[in-house]
Design an enzyme around this catalytic site. Structure first.
Site, PDB file in Angstrom:
ATOM      1  N   LYS A 103      12.902 -19.530   5.417  1.00 50.94           N
ATOM      2  CA  LYS A 103      11.613 -19.137   5.593  1.00 50.94           C
ATOM      3  C   LYS A 103      10.742 -20.196   5.009  1.00 50.94           C
ATOM      4  O   LYS A 103      10.904 -20.624   3.594  1.00 50.94           O
ATOM      5  CB  LYS A 103      11.375 -17.980   4.708  1.00 50.94           C
ATOM      6  CG  LYS A 103      10.028 -17.526   4.557  1.00 50.94           C
ATOM      7  CD  LYS A 103       9.695 -16.071   3.315  1.00 50.94           C
ATOM      8  CE  LYS A 103       8.313 -15.951   3.615  1.00 50.94           C
ATOM      9  NZ  LYS A 103       8.117 -14.487   2.851  1.00 50.94           N
ATOM     10  N   GLU A 158       3.887 -17.667   3.219  1.00 54.07           N
ATOM     11  CA  GLU A 158       3.597 -16.856   1.750  1.00 54.07           C
ATOM     12  C   GLU A 158       4.244 -17.531   0.474  1.00 54.07           C
ATOM     13  O   GLU A 158       5.006 -17.005  -0.300  1.00 54.07           O
ATOM     14  CB  GLU A 158       4.482 -15.418   1.958  1.00 54.07           C
ATOM     15  CG  GLU A 158       3.938 -14.630   3.078  1.00 54.07           C
ATOM     16  CD  GLU A 158       4.677 -13.365   3.285  1.00 54.07           C
ATOM     17  OE1 GLU A 158       5.438 -12.994   2.723  1.00 54.07           O
ATOM     18  OE2 GLU A 158       3.821 -12.494   3.924  1.00 54.07           O
ATOM     19  N   ASP A 165       3.922  -7.776  11.447  1.00 56.62           N
ATOM     20  CA  ASP A 165       4.843  -7.467  10.541  1.00 56.62           C
ATOM     21  C   ASP A 165       5.543  -6.237  10.408  1.00 56.62           C
ATOM     22  O   ASP A 165       5.065  -5.295   9.622  1.00 56.62           O
ATOM     23  CB  ASP A 165       4.161  -8.015   9.206  1.00 56.62           C
ATOM     24  CG  ASP A 165       5.163  -8.034   7.865  1.00 56.62           C
ATOM     25  OD1 ASP A 165       6.382  -8.179   8.171  1.00 56.62           O
ATOM     26  OD2 ASP A 165       4.773  -8.051   6.912  1.00 56.62           O
ATOM     27  N   ARG A 181      -4.399 -13.246  13.002  1.00 52.85           N
ATOM     28  CA  ARG A 181      -3.034 -13.229  12.351  1.00 52.85           C
ATOM     29  C   ARG A 181      -1.980 -13.190  13.377  1.00 52.85           C
ATOM     30  O   ARG A 181      -0.894 -13.622  13.513  1.00 52.85           O
ATOM     31  CB  ARG A 181      -2.859 -12.043  11.302  1.00 52.85           C
ATOM     32  CG  ARG A 181      -1.432 -11.987  10.599  1.00 52.85           C
ATOM     33  CD  ARG A 181      -1.248 -12.934   9.695  1.00 52.85           C
ATOM     34  NE  ARG A 181       0.125 -12.970   9.196  1.00 52.85           N
ATOM     35  CZ  ARG A 181       1.033 -13.847   9.477  1.00 52.85           C
ATOM     36  NH1 ARG A 181       0.574 -14.763  10.490  1.00 52.85           N
ATOM     37  NH2 ARG A 181       2.366 -13.655   9.326  1.00 52.85           N
ATOM     38  N   GLU A 202      10.037  -0.886   5.028  1.00 50.98           N
ATOM     39  CA  GLU A 202       8.843  -1.338   4.404  1.00 50.98           C
ATOM     40  C   GLU A 202       7.529  -0.719   4.587  1.00 50.98           C
ATOM     41  O   GLU A 202       6.925  -0.247   3.605  1.00 50.98           O
ATOM     42  CB  GLU A 202       8.565  -2.788   4.603  1.00 50.98           C
ATOM     43  CG  GLU A 202       7.633  -3.418   3.697  1.00 50.98           C
ATOM     44  CD  GLU A 202       7.528  -4.928   4.138  1.00 50.98           C
ATOM     45  OE1 GLU A 202       8.257  -5.589   4.556  1.00 50.98           O
ATOM     46  OE2 GLU A 202       6.336  -5.377   3.448  1.00 50.98           O
ATOM     47  N   ARG A 247      11.733  -5.247  -1.097  1.00 53.32           N
ATOM     48  CA  ARG A 247      11.478  -4.252   0.038  1.00 53.32           C
ATOM     49  C   ARG A 247      12.582  -3.424   0.096  1.00 53.32           C
ATOM     50  O   ARG A 247      13.215  -2.755   1.090  1.00 53.32           O
ATOM     51  CB  ARG A 247      11.280  -4.774   1.161  1.00 53.32           C
ATOM     52  CG  ARG A 247       9.916  -5.819   1.277  1.00 53.32           C
ATOM     53  CD  ARG A 247       8.855  -5.202   0.583  1.00 53.32           C
ATOM     54  NE  ARG A 247       7.583  -6.120   0.474  1.00 53.32           N
ATOM     55  CZ  ARG A 247       6.637  -5.902   0.058  1.00 53.32           C
ATOM     56  NH1 ARG A 247       6.238  -4.425  -0.477  1.00 53.32           N
ATOM     57  NH2 ARG A 247       5.461  -6.706   0.128  1.00 53.32           N
ATOM     58  N   HIS A 256      -1.215  -1.779   9.741  1.00 52.24           N
ATOM     59  CA  HIS A 256      -1.549  -2.700   8.781  1.00 52.24           C
ATOM     60  C   HIS A 256      -2.583  -2.051   7.934  1.00 52.24           C
ATOM     61  O   HIS A 256      -3.512  -2.583   7.453  1.00 52.24           O
ATOM     62  CB  HIS A 256      -1.852  -4.168   8.641  1.00 52.24           C
ATOM     63  CG  HIS A 256      -1.147  -4.841   7.824  1.00 52.24           C
ATOM     64  ND1 HIS A 256      -1.075  -4.613   6.480  1.00 52.24           N
ATOM     65  CD2 HIS A 256      -0.139  -5.864   8.045  1.00 52.24           C
ATOM     66  CE1 HIS A 256      -0.397  -5.688   5.803  1.00 52.24           C
ATOM     67  NE2 HIS A 256       0.287  -6.387   6.575  1.00 52.24           N
TER      68      HIS A 256
END
Ligand code: BDP
Length: 689
Positions: A261, A265, A338, A309, A366, A138, A509
């Site tokens: 993290k 993901e 996000d 989410r 991003e 990113r 999103h």
């Protein structure tokens, strides 16, 4: 001959100085007045402070400036006391920050009264999402300044010079920490060669008061250490981390700690071994504790069930409140999803009462046009920091919930995902430098307002272009009126403009996949995780648009304290900027201004485009006040932004129109792109348009 050479060098230097490329950021050379610096102590940090004064002093000619280190209870660790000709602090770094503040005030003509300055957060950190092969996740400003693919372990003078410039820029705005590698971390970062390079970087950053941290891969004991497991409760694993931490501190005695993290993901985490986030974080915290290191454990996680989410981080972490060691800080993104152009604040702020929490902002853009859009993010962060969580009644802002004002935290911290790369101008867009600057300023003082920050940044970054004329009162007045004021206004409106042409009224999103750049409200390939696709978030259909997060829907509203929960839950009291975040509403729903929801949506898209067109005019008129390189660079970027804003408007209005079946209000501009072509051209990265 000598004089010919001298004049050639002189001419060359003029051309060079005038040909601004932005590399000097907000620290452009100024003509210094003579000054006498008095400082009894000596250290690499103090030498930098002294040199900066000699190079940049704008106060009285031949003034004597004293730098004093002495214990002062009113001052926190990096804090300082500032006088017109004096800086006093408890530490060398405090002196350095004080010197930068003094010089900034001189340069921007702000008053200097005897005042105390203490930072809001102890750790003010940039997270670099830099991969060991030199790419930046990113990142839109070139490759990594720390890592590279070829000849990865040689440290050249060019490397060192760049790291030093980077460190200086950070110190000048109070940033005191850097995570050097991507949160999607390679286990290799903990191998001897990479640790040695980390040490070299740390050595350059140290005199500027900056500690290095590393993002680590939770599975490292098995992938790098060849153990059978990375289970955080396994004795050998615990021992492996202890030894690794010992090795790191033998190289870098002031190492800051780890960023993790985990179980997100595709990244490994304690959940792979049936353990909790607390088990994982605490194991690392115990290894770091003897050295004073900390663990920043990210709350950006997914749950396996199909929960909304937006609820997942809260659901995962709330039950663990109080279970973390005191050197663990939970790192929470500003919004629950996000880094969207606009989100309400994450309900995890103001929720956990026995756990340290730190905000994570994204400086790299991003979801905000990469390095192509002009968006001053300070207003977005300010909106988040000033949001009231009502954790302890009115006034419990996100800022106060994270800086230790409400509940004591052993460590306080704030992170910004860096937008720095190898590009000459560091950030890809001249105006993205303002976001780096703003992050540092807000990390230092989380009550600053964006207008003040923009004002400082513009003066520092652009005023000296006219250095021949600076000091001339008429010129300054003209500059303030015709450059500073309109450019500042443009910056202050820029984030709202992006929200308008991308995701107005609480939409989120709906970007094109992967690239997260252009519009992609249609994007939903088969087999894709639903929460990575736009239709999951906008829920557009014949019956209306928006995500129902009320008590009748996913009930995400209940993660907020009262009175917010009720306010968001009730469509009549929900702020319209969050309307479609919390509500699914019919197309003919009546907005406060009397328009239908459909019409208002179209108006917002149009408004966003108009705002960008206006920015183009503002910038064109700024021409006489800016050097040609930076002027043309920004001009080009604004054109790209404008083309994109129109694309966003056309894509979203035409796509949603399929469901609303209502006309785009006739007084608005007609679309100039066809929906089927936009969909056809969207190859998932938004670049194809
Ligand atoms: C998302 C980015 C992804 C990051 C992730 C994260 O698309 O590249 O790895 O956030 O923060 O926004 O971990």
């Amino acid at each position: 001959m000598k004089s010919i050479i001298a004049s050639i060098i002189f001419l060359f230097s003029i051309v060079f100085v005038n040909a601004q490329n932005g590399h000097e950021l907000w620290l452009r050379p100024v003509k210094a007045n003579p000054v006498n610096v008095i400082c009894k102590q000596n250290s690499p940090t103090l030498s930098i402070a002294k040199q900066e004064l000699l190079d940049r002093w704008q106060g009285d000619n031949n003034a004597s400036v004293t730098l004093t280190i002495k214990k002062d209870k009113a001052l926190k660790k990096d804090g300082f006391r500032l006088g017109k000709n004096s800086v006093q602090a408890n530490t060398d770094a405090g002196i350095l920050y004080g010197v930068y503040e003094l010089l900034r005030r001189q340069q921007t003509s702000e008053p200097i009264n005897n005042e105390i300055f203490n930072p809001s957060y102890e750790v003010r950190i940039l997270d670099h999402w830099d991969n060991l092969n030199g790419t930046v996740e990113r990142g839109y400003a070139g490759n990594s300044i720390f890592w590279r693919k070829n000849d990865p372990f040689t440290v050249t003078n060019t490397d060192k010079k760049l790291w030093q410039e980077y460190a200086r820029a950070n110190a000048s705005i109070g940033i005191n920490a850097s995570v050097l590698d991507n949160v999607n971390a390679s286990p290799l970062i903990l191998s001897a060669d990479y640790l040695n390079r980390t040490k070299e970087i740390a050595n350059v950053l140290r005199p500027y008061g900056i500690k290095v941290y590393l993002a680590v891969n939770f599975a490292s004991p098995s992938t790098l250490g060849k153990l059978n497991t990375a289970d955080p409760l396994d004795k050998e694993v615990i021992e492996w981390w202890k030894e690794k931490v010992k090795e790191i501190y033998s190289l870098i005695p002031d190492f800051g700690g780890f960023l993790v993290k985990a179980s997100s993901e595709g990244q490994p985490g304690p959940q792979n071994y049936g353990r909790s986030h607390a088990d994982g974080a605490n194991m690392l915290a115990d290894a770091l504790k003897p050295y004073g290191g900390i663990v920043m454990w990210r709350a950006f996680v997914y749950s396996s069930n199909n929960e909304d989410r937006a609820k997942q981080a809260y659901d995962e972490f709330m039950p663990l409140d109080g279970k973390f060691r005191d050197n663990v800080i939970i790192q929470v993104k500003n919004g629950p999803i996000d880094f969207q152009p606009r989100e309400p604040f994450s309900p995890l702020f103001g929720a956990m009462k026995k756990t340290s929490v730190m905000p994570e902002f994204q400086i790299t853009m991003e979801y905000l046009g990469h390095a192509n859009y002009l968006v001053f993010l300070s207003t977005m962060w300010e909106e988040c920091l000033k949001s009231d969580t009502y954790q302890q009644g009115k006034g419990s802002t996100v800022a106060r919930c994270t800086d230790g004002s409400i509940y004591p935290q052993k460590y306080t911290a704030i992170a910004g995902v860096s937008n720095v790369g190898l590009d000459t101008n560091w950030n890809g867009h001249q105006f993205n430098q303002a976001n780096w600057y703003a992050f540092g300023r807000l990390a230092w003082n989380n009550t600053l307002n964006s207008e003040q920050i923009a004002d400082e940044w513009i003066k520092l970054t652009f005023y000296n272009d006219s250095s021949q004329k600076s000091g001339d009162k008429n010129y300054t007045a003209d500059w303030n009126k015709n450059f500073l004021a309109p450019v500042k206004k443009m910056m202050m409106e820029s984030r709202e403009a992006a929200v308008n042409f991308m995701t107005p009224l609480g939409l989120h999103h709906i970007m094109s996949a992967n690239g997260h750049y252009g519009p992609g409200p249609w994007w939903a390939p088969k087999g894709m995780r639903p929460e990575w696709t736009p239709p999951y978030y906008h829920h557009a259909g014949a019956d209306g648009i928006g995500f129902d997060r009320t008590t009748k829907g996913s009930d995400a509203v209940s993660q907020y304290h009262e009175p917010l929960a009720s306010q968001f839950n009730n469509v009549a009291t929900c702020p319209e900027k969050y309307l479609l975040w919390f509500h699914h509403l019919p197309w003919d729903y009546k907005m406060k201004n009397g328009r239908t929801l459909w019409d208002d949506l179209c108006y917002h898209y149009e408004e966003g485009v108009n705002q960008v067109r206006e920015f183009q005019k503002v910038w064109d008129k700024a021409g006489p006040y800016v050097d040609s390189t930076r002027f043309m660079e920004v001009q080009r970027k604004l054109r790209i932004q404008c083309v994109n804003a129109i694309l966003w408007k056309d894509a979203c209005t035409l796509y949603f129109q399929q469901f609303s079946k209502m006309p785009i209000p006739y007084e608005l501009e007609r679309p100039v792109n066809n929906l089927d072509e936009m969909i056809y051209n969207d190859r998932g990265d938004g670049r194809s348009h």
